[in-house]
Design an enzyme around this catalytic site. Structure first.
Site, PDB file in Angstrom:
ATOM      1  N   PRO A   1      30.468  45.976 -52.388  1.00  0.00           N
ATOM      2  CA  PRO A   1      29.037  46.317 -52.330  1.00  0.00           C
ATOM      3  C   PRO A   1      28.124  45.226 -51.761  1.00  0.00           C
ATOM      4  O   PRO A   1      26.932  45.466 -51.578  1.00  0.00           O
ATOM      5  CB  PRO A   1      28.688  46.590 -53.798  1.00  0.00           C
ATOM      6  CG  PRO A   1      29.695  45.830 -54.583  1.00  0.00           C
ATOM      7  CD  PRO A   1      30.946  45.827 -53.765  1.00  0.00           C
TER       8      PRO A   1
ATOM      9  N   MET B   1      30.102  37.338 -51.889  1.00  0.00           N
ATOM     10  CA  MET B   1      29.918  36.951 -53.287  1.00  0.00           C
ATOM     11  C   MET B   1      30.616  35.608 -53.484  1.00  0.00           C
ATOM     12  O   MET B   1      31.795  35.462 -53.155  1.00  0.00           O
ATOM     13  CB  MET B   1      30.497  38.032 -54.217  1.00  0.00           C
ATOM     14  CG  MET B   1      30.475  37.663 -55.690  1.00  0.00           C
ATOM     15  SD  MET B   1      28.765  37.513 -56.326  1.00  0.00           S
ATOM     16  CE  MET B   1      28.997  36.220 -57.548  1.00  0.00           C
ATOM     17  N   GLU B   2      29.843  34.688 -54.061  1.00  0.00           N
ATOM     18  CA  GLU B   2      30.242  33.281 -54.083  1.00  0.00           C
ATOM     19  C   GLU B   2      31.242  32.909 -55.171  1.00  0.00           C
ATOM     20  O   GLU B   2      31.074  31.905 -55.849  1.00  0.00           O
ATOM     21  CB  GLU B   2      28.978  32.431 -54.232  1.00  0.00           C
ATOM     22  CG  GLU B   2      28.232  32.563 -55.585  1.00  0.00           C
ATOM     23  CD  GLU B   2      27.194  33.675 -55.646  1.00  0.00           C
ATOM     24  OE1 GLU B   2      27.305  34.630 -54.855  1.00  0.00           O
ATOM     25  OE2 GLU B   2      26.284  33.580 -56.484  1.00  0.00           O
TER      26      GLU B   2
ATOM     27  N   HIS C   1      25.833  31.123 -46.382  1.00  0.00           N
ATOM     28  CA  HIS C   1      25.133  31.414 -47.631  1.00  0.00           C
ATOM     29  C   HIS C   1      26.081  31.271 -48.830  1.00  0.00           C
ATOM     30  O   HIS C   1      25.766  30.575 -49.807  1.00  0.00           O
ATOM     31  CB  HIS C   1      24.561  32.836 -47.554  1.00  0.00           C
ATOM     32  CG  HIS C   1      23.867  33.293 -48.789  1.00  0.00           C
ATOM     33  ND1 HIS C   1      22.499  33.224 -48.944  1.00  0.00           N
ATOM     34  CD2 HIS C   1      24.337  33.827 -49.937  1.00  0.00           C
ATOM     35  CE1 HIS C   1      22.171  33.694 -50.139  1.00  0.00           C
ATOM     36  NE2 HIS C   1      23.270  34.073 -50.763  1.00  0.00           N
ATOM     37  N   GLU C   2      27.226  31.901 -48.755  1.00  0.00           N
ATOM     38  CA  GLU C   2      28.151  31.856 -49.902  1.00  0.00           C
ATOM     39  C   GLU C   2      28.679  30.441 -50.121  1.00  0.00           C
ATOM     40  O   GLU C   2      28.841  30.004 -51.257  1.00  0.00           O
ATOM     41  CB  GLU C   2      29.304  32.855 -49.712  1.00  0.00           C
ATOM     42  CG  GLU C   2      28.883  34.308 -49.461  1.00  0.00           C
ATOM     43  CD  GLU C   2      27.806  34.839 -50.402  1.00  0.00           C
ATOM     44  OE1 GLU C   2      27.729  34.370 -51.548  1.00  0.00           O
ATOM     45  OE2 GLU C   2      27.015  35.710 -49.965  1.00  0.00           O
TER      46      GLU C   2
ATOM     47  N   HIS D   1      26.210  28.424 -52.015  1.00  0.00           N
ATOM     48  CA  HIS D   1      26.230  28.674 -53.465  1.00  0.00           C
ATOM     49  C   HIS D   1      27.165  27.709 -54.206  1.00  0.00           C
ATOM     50  O   HIS D   1      27.069  27.584 -55.433  1.00  0.00           O
ATOM     51  CB  HIS D   1      26.702  30.097 -53.749  1.00  0.00           C
ATOM     52  CG  HIS D   1      25.607  31.130 -53.776  1.00  0.00           C
ATOM     53  ND1 HIS D   1      24.495  31.011 -54.575  1.00  0.00           N
ATOM     54  CD2 HIS D   1      25.475  32.318 -53.126  1.00  0.00           C
ATOM     55  CE1 HIS D   1      23.727  32.095 -54.413  1.00  0.00           C
ATOM     56  NE2 HIS D   1      24.297  32.890 -53.528  1.00  0.00           N
TER      57      HIS D   1
ATOM     58  N   GLU E   1      19.403  32.001 -55.759  1.00  0.00           N
ATOM     59  CA  GLU E   1      19.338  32.584 -54.419  1.00  0.00           C
ATOM     60  C   GLU E   1      18.322  31.907 -53.488  1.00  0.00           C
ATOM     61  O   GLU E   1      18.571  31.773 -52.300  1.00  0.00           O
ATOM     62  CB  GLU E   1      19.066  34.087 -54.505  1.00  0.00           C
ATOM     63  CG  GLU E   1      20.178  34.871 -55.207  1.00  0.00           C
ATOM     64  CD  GLU E   1      21.538  34.770 -54.527  1.00  0.00           C
ATOM     65  OE1 GLU E   1      21.591  34.373 -53.355  1.00  0.00           O
ATOM     66  OE2 GLU E   1      22.549  35.078 -55.188  1.00  0.00           O
TER      67      GLU E   1
ATOM     68  N   ASP F   1      19.956  43.628 -62.023  1.00  0.00           N
ATOM     69  CA  ASP F   1      20.048  43.972 -60.603  1.00  0.00           C
ATOM     70  C   ASP F   1      18.674  44.233 -59.987  1.00  0.00           C
ATOM     71  O   ASP F   1      18.488  44.083 -58.780  1.00  0.00           O
ATOM     72  CB  ASP F   1      20.890  45.242 -60.429  1.00  0.00           C
ATOM     73  CG  ASP F   1      22.316  44.905 -60.061  1.00  0.00           C
ATOM     74  OD1 ASP F   1      22.696  43.735 -60.274  1.00  0.00           O
ATOM     75  OD2 ASP F   1      23.036  45.790 -59.583  1.00  0.00           O
TER      76      ASP F   1
ATOM     77  N   TYR G   1      15.219  35.657 -53.049  1.00  0.00           N
ATOM     78  CA  TYR G   1      15.899  35.080 -51.884  1.00  0.00           C
ATOM     79  C   TYR G   1      14.924  34.365 -50.949  1.00  0.00           C
ATOM     80  O   TYR G   1      15.051  33.187 -50.667  1.00  0.00           O
ATOM     81  CB  TYR G   1      16.621  36.174 -51.103  1.00  0.00           C
ATOM     82  CG  TYR G   1      17.896  36.677 -51.751  1.00  0.00           C
ATOM     83  CD1 TYR G   1      17.851  37.613 -52.784  1.00  0.00           C
ATOM     84  CD2 TYR G   1      19.140  36.232 -51.338  1.00  0.00           C
ATOM     85  CE1 TYR G   1      19.016  38.084 -53.379  1.00  0.00           C
ATOM     86  CE2 TYR G   1      20.317  36.697 -51.929  1.00  0.00           C
ATOM     87  CZ  TYR G   1      20.245  37.623 -52.947  1.00  0.00           C
ATOM     88  OH  TYR G   1      21.392  38.083 -53.532  1.00  0.00           O
TER      89      TYR G   1
ATOM     90  N   ARG H   1      28.522  48.727 -48.468  1.00  0.00           N
ATOM     91  CA  ARG H   1      27.657  47.566 -48.711  1.00  0.00           C
ATOM     92  C   ARG H   1      26.235  48.027 -48.975  1.00  0.00           C
ATOM     93  O   ARG H   1      25.604  48.676 -48.135  1.00  0.00           O
ATOM     94  CB  ARG H   1      27.718  46.643 -47.499  1.00  0.00           C
ATOM     95  CG  ARG H   1      26.961  45.358 -47.683  1.00  0.00           C
ATOM     96  CD  ARG H   1      27.240  44.426 -46.523  1.00  0.00           C
ATOM     97  NE  ARG H   1      26.280  43.329 -46.483  1.00  0.00           N
ATOM     98  CZ  ARG H   1      26.123  42.518 -45.456  1.00  0.00           C
ATOM     99  NH1 ARG H   1      26.876  42.686 -44.371  1.00  0.00           N
ATOM    100  NH2 ARG H   1      25.223  41.562 -45.491  1.00  0.00           N
TER     101      ARG H   1
HETATM  102  N1  BES Z   1      25.339  36.332 -55.299  1.00  0.00           N
HETATM  103  C1  BES Z   1      24.907  37.235 -54.314  1.00  0.00           C
HETATM  104  C2  BES Z   1      25.296  38.653 -54.595  1.00  0.00           C
HETATM  105  C3  BES Z   1      24.797  39.226 -55.908  1.00  0.00           C
HETATM  106  C4  BES Z   1      23.550  38.929 -56.415  1.00  0.00           C
HETATM  107  C5  BES Z   1      25.597  40.095 -56.615  1.00  0.00           C
HETATM  108  C6  BES Z   1      23.127  39.477 -57.623  1.00  0.00           C
HETATM  109  C7  BES Z   1      25.178  40.638 -57.809  1.00  0.00           C
HETATM  110  C8  BES Z   1      23.933  40.336 -58.319  1.00  0.00           C
HETATM  111  C9  BES Z   1      25.407  36.833 -52.925  1.00  0.00           C
HETATM  112  O1  BES Z   1      25.444  35.457 -52.730  1.00  0.00           O
HETATM  113  C10 BES Z   1      24.424  37.345 -51.914  1.00  0.00           C
HETATM  114  O2  BES Z   1      23.295  36.980 -51.995  1.00  0.00           O
HETATM  115  N2  BES Z   1      24.876  38.158 -50.964  1.00  0.00           N
HETATM  116  C11 BES Z   1      24.046  38.630 -49.888  1.00  0.00           C
HETATM  117  C12 BES Z   1      24.207  37.692 -48.720  1.00  0.00           C
HETATM  118  C13 BES Z   1      23.008  37.378 -47.934  1.00  0.00           C
HETATM  119  C14 BES Z   1      21.742  37.138 -48.631  1.00  0.00           C
HETATM  120  C15 BES Z   1      23.281  36.318 -46.901  1.00  0.00           C
HETATM  121  C16 BES Z   1      24.485  40.022 -49.496  1.00  0.00           C
HETATM  122  O3  BES Z   1      25.513  40.481 -50.000  1.00  0.00           O
HETATM  123  O4  BES Z   1      23.828  40.666 -48.713  1.00  0.00           O
HETATM  124 ZN    ZN Z   2      23.455  34.667 -52.697  1.00  0.00          ZN
END
Ligand code: BES
Ligand code: ZN
Length: 645
Positions: free
Chosen positions: A292, A296-297, A321-322, A325, A344, A403, A411, A592
């Site tokens: 999704p 994910m880091e 980005h990851e 983290h 974030e 969420d 962000y 996604r």
């Molecule tokens: N840690 C997040 C994904 C996340 C946040 C999952 C909150 C569940 C709850 C991950 O690092 C992220 O921010 N992914 C983004 C990447 C983007 C901002 C570069 C994504 O998946 O779009």
């Molecule tokens: Zn992130």
């Protein structure tokens, strides 16, 4: 079974965090608050009394029944409590014992009322000297962290696949745990999977299949439980450089290694800015399309979506980005989900610095501006909605799903706050400050309030700077002093869109020092420049113009998910039917949420398209992870149960 009162939970919910301080430090006269006392509305765990230090998992992954059979063995620090409370959701608890393996004695437990977001508290009867609690359980269909894929849903189509998604509060759906980020634990695991498959975790990982399907894992650095992760599939490893590499199904490993070739350079760049990478190994696994998120880091092993494989390395900033983290988020962690921007916002800021270091300021600025456009649109939407306070960096998500805090406020407003600070004090001083921050709080968790004070004491006061920190952290929208990014390349793309819309021929380009004009080609510009171009086109643009763009540039056949999403949205809004077949294929394949959400939202806003969206969703839903299902169910008001007559 004895019934225990859950008074401790209520007490916990009434605790309030005060303004300072972390575990190790104190200032005279200040009230001290430890990590165990931070107020948390998304967990039942009574970590201020008894908390997990180490977790050992014995697990068997059963693809015939789509279930994990497991024992979670918690080594606890008990301050003298007679009850330990864990979070559970969608788990079947079989028994709970106390003591060392093979010398265990059964103990009583009680499961409290189920909340649709939080799940239920599992209260275990312990005695004052108990340090080992073993929870025997199996996962169920309601274990939302888990995505079980049939072989048809994988690239190779021969083996099934399983991966987990823990953040924000889904770890409790596959591991009974004290699921709140302010408690850090080490973990180990013994995992059994079918022969011929590999298991990987956010831990020290194998690079080859074992003969018997048994794998052992160790994560010796303390992490919050949302970072515990597992992936099981037919997977291959390819080393990219020193301490880094990629995993994927064998059928795509070449492509993955090509796309992420710059991994090692990114690590070097990141270390150059904020100091040594602390987790030894950095690998990326490319999962199936249903994942999704973009990335994910999970520590030591970033989980990534195959939509990053654009074929031209143009979506690599998600990996930056990851990786970022590994400092912000994994080393220094938000204490509660209300402080999510600390994870974030810092990461988007750091991501941009890595991109700048590798590919130059031009590229970094275009990326930042694309994000800023999204922030402005989202701030407007949130301000007009039910929770205008969601535009504060410090959130108040009590009673809501964490969420909901996953918006571009955390962000991008977060990142622009840091960019603005950087501009004010100068990069040199700002880098020293942030590097010091990561060092000071490494392997700890902190709140926005602690950060605010740390910023004041270590950057603003020493440099005699007045800054509207409070307005950024606890105020609405985007403060006026927000840094302005100027990008000539971005503006040029908007100009090109305006010219096109005005009927000018943009497809022949004059090149200096050449007599002939050359054809406009998509590889002349990066993905984000094309996004700027498409976004600029008016929503009532004529179908002929859209057809012409498709003929010349083939946006819909491009295979770049970022461009495709933007193009589909414009297509729906402009009533351009040619996009439908591609869009339908896309929605059936890609899970996604970042892409699904705006497409379904645009469709749902148009009564004529809502039915089409529901039909496509009905066919696609099973291909999405629960995280995306929950979001889209809400947008489409999709109800699985038949309506009552
Ligand atoms: N840690 C997040 C994904 C996340 C946040 C999952 C909150 C569940 C709850 C991950 O690092 C992220 O921010 N992914 C983004 C990447 C983007 C901002 C570069 C994504 O998946 O779009
Ligand atoms: Zn992130």
């Amino acid at each position: 079974m004895k019934i225990f009162k859950l008074v401790s939970i209520l007490l916990l919910l009434s605790l309030f965090a005060c303004d300072y301080f972390d575990d190790s430090q104190s200032e005279e006269g200040k009230k001290i608050i430890t990590n165990q006392q931070i107020r948390e509305s998304h967990s039942y765990a009574n970590i201020e009394e008894v908390f997990t230090k180490h977790l050992h998992l014995d697990m068997e992954v059963d693809f015939d029944n789509n279930s994990i059979y497991a024992v979670a063995r918690h080594t606890m620090i008990n301050k003298g409590s007679d009850t330990a409370v864990f979070d559970i959701k969608g788990l079947e608890i079989q028994k709970v014992t106390l003591g060392e393996k093979d010398h265990e004695i059964n103990t009583n437990f009680v499961i409290g009322m189920e909340d649709s977001i939080l799940g239920a508290p599992l209260s275990v009867k312990i005695d004052k000297n108990s340090t080992l609690i073993n929870i025997y359980y199996k996962t169920t269909e309601g274990s939302e962290a888990l995505d079980w894929l049939k072989p048809e849903m994988t690239k190779g189509k021969k083996f099934p696949y399983l991966y987990t998604q823990g953040q924000a509060i889904l770890t409790r759906t596959w591991i009974p745990s004290q699921d709140r980020p302010s408690n850090r634990i080490t973990y180990s695991a013994d995992v059994k999977v079918p022969e011929g498959m590999i298991a990987l975790m956010s831990a020290k990982n194998p690079t080859k299949k074992s003969k018997d399907g048994l794998y052992h894992f160790e994560m010796n650095q303390p992490i919050p439980v949302y970072l515990i992760a597992l992936a099981v599939g037919n997977l291959e490893y390819r080393k990219i450089g020193k301490n880094c590499g990629v995993y994927s199904e064998p059928e795509m490993i070449r492509q993955v290694a090509w796309e992420f070739k710059d991994l090692r350079k990114m690590i070097v760049a990141a270390e150059g800015i904020y100091g040594k990478y602390q987790w030894e190994q950095y690998d990326v696994i490319v999962l199936p399309y249903s994942f999704p998120f973009g990335g994910m880091e999970n520590p030591r092993l970033t989980f990534a979506n195959p939509t990053l494989l654009a074929g031209d390395r143009s979506l690599i900033s998600v990996i930056a980005h990851e990786l970022a983290h590994s400092w912000s988020g994994n080393l220094v962690t938000n204490a509660t989900w209300d402080d999510f921007w600390l994870n974030e916002g810092f990461t988007v800021y750091f991501e941009n610095r890595i991109m700048q270091s590798l590919y130059g300021k031009d590229i970094a600025d275009i990326l930042a501006l694309i994000e800023f456009q999204e922030l402005k649109a989202e701030v407007k939407e949130i301000s007009d909605g039910d929770h205008p306070e969601d535009t504060y960096l410090k959130l108040s998500l009590d009673g809501r799903n964490p969420d909901d805090g996953m918006t571009s406020v955390a962000y991008v407003k977060g990142a622009f706050f840091l960019k603005t600070l950087e501009e004010k004090v100068g990069r040199e001083k700002f880098d020293v400050f942030v590097k010091g921050y990561f060092k000071k709080f490494q392997f700890q968790t902190l709140t926005t309030e602690i950060f605010e004070k740390y910023l004041e004491d270590n950057l603003l006061k020493p440099n005699k700077i007045k800054f509207n920190t409070k307005a950024w952290l606890y105020g609405k929208g985007i403060p006026k002093n927000c840094i302005k990014i100027v990008s000539p390349r971005f503006v040029a793309m908007q100009k090109m869109a305006d010219n096109f819309n005005a009927g000018k021929d943009i497809f022949k380009i004059k090149v200096k020092k050449r007599r002939r004009k050359i054809d406009l080609k998509r590889d002349m510009y990066v993905t984000q420049e094309w996004l700027a171009f498409i976004r600029r086109l008016p929503r009532n643009i004529s179908i002929d113009k859209l057809k012409l763009l498709d003929k010349k540039l083939d946006f819909k056949g491009w295979g770049n998910a970022e461009i495709a999403t933007e193009w589909y949205i414009l297509g729906v809004e402009a009533g351009y039917e040619d996009i439908r077949p591609n869009m339908e294929k896309f929605l059936k394949k890609v899970g996604r949420r970042k892409f699904l959400l705006p497409i379904y939202k645009t469709l749902a806003n148009r009564p004529t398209d809502l039915k089409w969206a529901k039909d496509v969703y009905a066919e696609s839903r099973a291909n999405y992870h629960a995280v995306s299902q929950n979001t889209i169910d809400e947008i489409l008001k999709f109800n699985l149960k038949p309506a009552k007559v």
